[in-house]
Design an enzyme around this catalytic site. Structure first.
Site, PDB file in Angstrom:
ATOM      1  N   GLU A 208      55.392  24.271  45.319  1.00 55.72           N
ATOM      2  CA  GLU A 208      54.708  23.276  44.488  1.00 55.72           C
ATOM      3  C   GLU A 208      54.304  21.981  45.206  1.00 55.72           C
ATOM      4  O   GLU A 208      54.853  20.903  44.941  1.00 55.72           O
ATOM      5  CB  GLU A 208      55.574  22.945  43.262  1.00 55.72           C
ATOM      6  CG  GLU A 208      55.793  24.151  42.373  1.00 55.72           C
ATOM      7  CD  GLU A 208      56.549  23.825  41.091  1.00 55.72           C
ATOM      8  OE1 GLU A 208      57.079  22.692  40.965  1.00 55.72           O
ATOM      9  OE2 GLU A 208      56.623  24.706  40.216  1.00 55.72           O
TER      10      GLU A 208
ATOM     11  N   GLU B  99      56.284  31.722  39.453  1.00 52.19           N
ATOM     12  CA  GLU B  99      57.295  31.272  38.498  1.00 52.19           C
ATOM     13  C   GLU B  99      56.728  31.399  37.094  1.00 52.19           C
ATOM     14  O   GLU B  99      55.596  30.980  36.833  1.00 52.19           O
ATOM     15  CB  GLU B  99      57.698  29.804  38.732  1.00 52.19           C
ATOM     16  CG  GLU B  99      58.490  29.550  39.999  1.00 52.19           C
ATOM     17  CD  GLU B  99      58.915  28.075  40.115  1.00 52.19           C
ATOM     18  OE1 GLU B  99      58.857  27.348  39.095  1.00 52.19           O
ATOM     19  OE2 GLU B  99      59.306  27.679  41.230  1.00 52.19           O
TER      20      GLU B  99
END
Length: 336
Positions: free
Chosen positions: A154, A267
């Site tokens: 991320e 995710e």
């Protein structure tokens, strides 16, 4: 168009007979913990690696990919320096043992494209340092085809152009070692599928920049993350609606098709309630229906130290499955 409860259940039943995606797995989180404590922390107290034995539960359920998080700074205590032998040994023990079981492992430097809170591209952490880290890591694991290289978790708080340049440098460094392993490429701004076209809060949209990153072997997929709570953070147990899983993925799927790219949903997750169950089912059905551009998915999360965390799939002390594991079963291969 919103998906009704009946339609969701019918589609879920049909999905049980469809071929699962290539990659089905889970993020095993714990080795990246302790970053807010005096760093690097005490192994066994502030952070641990998951055990190889713990992967047997997920393998028996039909999962074949384990994403393991760790910290760049622990593995490479000095930028441009050697990898720490002790920390590398811990990572290698998990990777070697897990791949020996027939599973694949996705390496996850869980750093948000930063080193000691300074983001890649700043003078203190030049892009060359990120490329050097990946060169060293690739050299360690390039001979194991069951190891996949996730560039970083991320990226955030940086221009998208800077992240694209850093990602390209890392890809080039990996390939220069002779490594042929699969690479997963995240986007900027937490790599949300729903924000791939966002222009308000992280700079130039990923949709306009990230497609320029090239792998000379064409063995790279995009990695996006997606949650279904109000702010898309995955911190709330309630999901917005039964159809939100599909709604937040559709536009990114269309981008993949238009640009002839592939991706993995690195995710996803939802709290143990009926609305989230339908949202997750809808999302996974969408992925399977678009298997030409979706390579797989990973649930967030598992690992030995989550306790009663509402997204954890780790079985309880009684050995019982978490409710969310039941949701995932139609999308997994039959246990062997």
């Amino acid at each position: 168009m919103r998906i009704t409860i009946l339609a969701t259940l019918l589609l879920a039943a049909a999905t049980a007979h469809a071929a699962p995606l290539e990659w089905r797995g889970i993020s095993l989180s714990s080795a990246e913990w302790g970053e807010k404590l005096p760093f690097p922390g005490v192994y066994g107290k502030d952070y641990v690696y998951p055990s190889v034995a713990s992967t047997a539960y997920y393998q028996a359920k039909g999962m074949n990919l384990m994403r393991v998080g760790f910290r760049w700074e622990r593995l490479q205590p000095t930028l441009m320096g050697e990898l720490d032998a002790t920390e590398l040994g811990r990572l290698r023990e998990f990777v070697d043992g897990t791949t020996a079981r027939g599973l694949h492992v996705l390496l996850d430097p869980h750093n948000y494209a930063a080193y000691k809170e300074v983001h890649v591209g700043k003078p203190e952490v030049p892009i060359a340092a990120f490329a050097d880290f990946w060169r060293r890591l690739a050299l360690q694991f390039k001979d194991n085809p069951k190891v996949q290289f996730g560039l970083v978790n991320e990226p955030r708080n940086m221009p998208t152009e800077t992240w694209a340049d850093a990602a390209q440098a890392a890809v080039d460094a990996i390939r220069a070692t002779g490594a042929k392993n699969l690479i997963t490429l995240p986007g900027n701004g937490y790599t949300g599928a729903w924000s791939w076209f966002e222009s308000k809060w992280y700079g130039t949209p990923n949709a306009e920049v990230m497609g320029r990153v090239r792998d000379p072997l064409d063995h790279m997929v995009f990695e996006v993350h997606q949650y279904f709570d109000k702010d898309g953070s995955g911190t709330n147990a309630e999901c917005v609606s039964p159809s939100i899983g599909v709604e937040r993925l559709q536009r990114f799927t269309a981008w993949l098709k238009a640009n002839k790219k592939r991706a993995i949903l690195g995710e996803l997750g939802g709290g143990a309630n009926a609305v989230c169950e339908q949202a997750v089912n809808g999302a996974l059905m969408h992925l399977q229906a678009n298997a030409d551009v979706w390579a797989g998915w990973l649930w967030w999360a598992g690992g030995p130290t989550w306790g009663d965390y509402f997204l954890s799939l780790e079985p309880g002390a009684d050995g019982k499955d978490k409710p969310q594991m039941r949701w995932l079963q139609p999308f997994l291969r039959e246990a062997r």
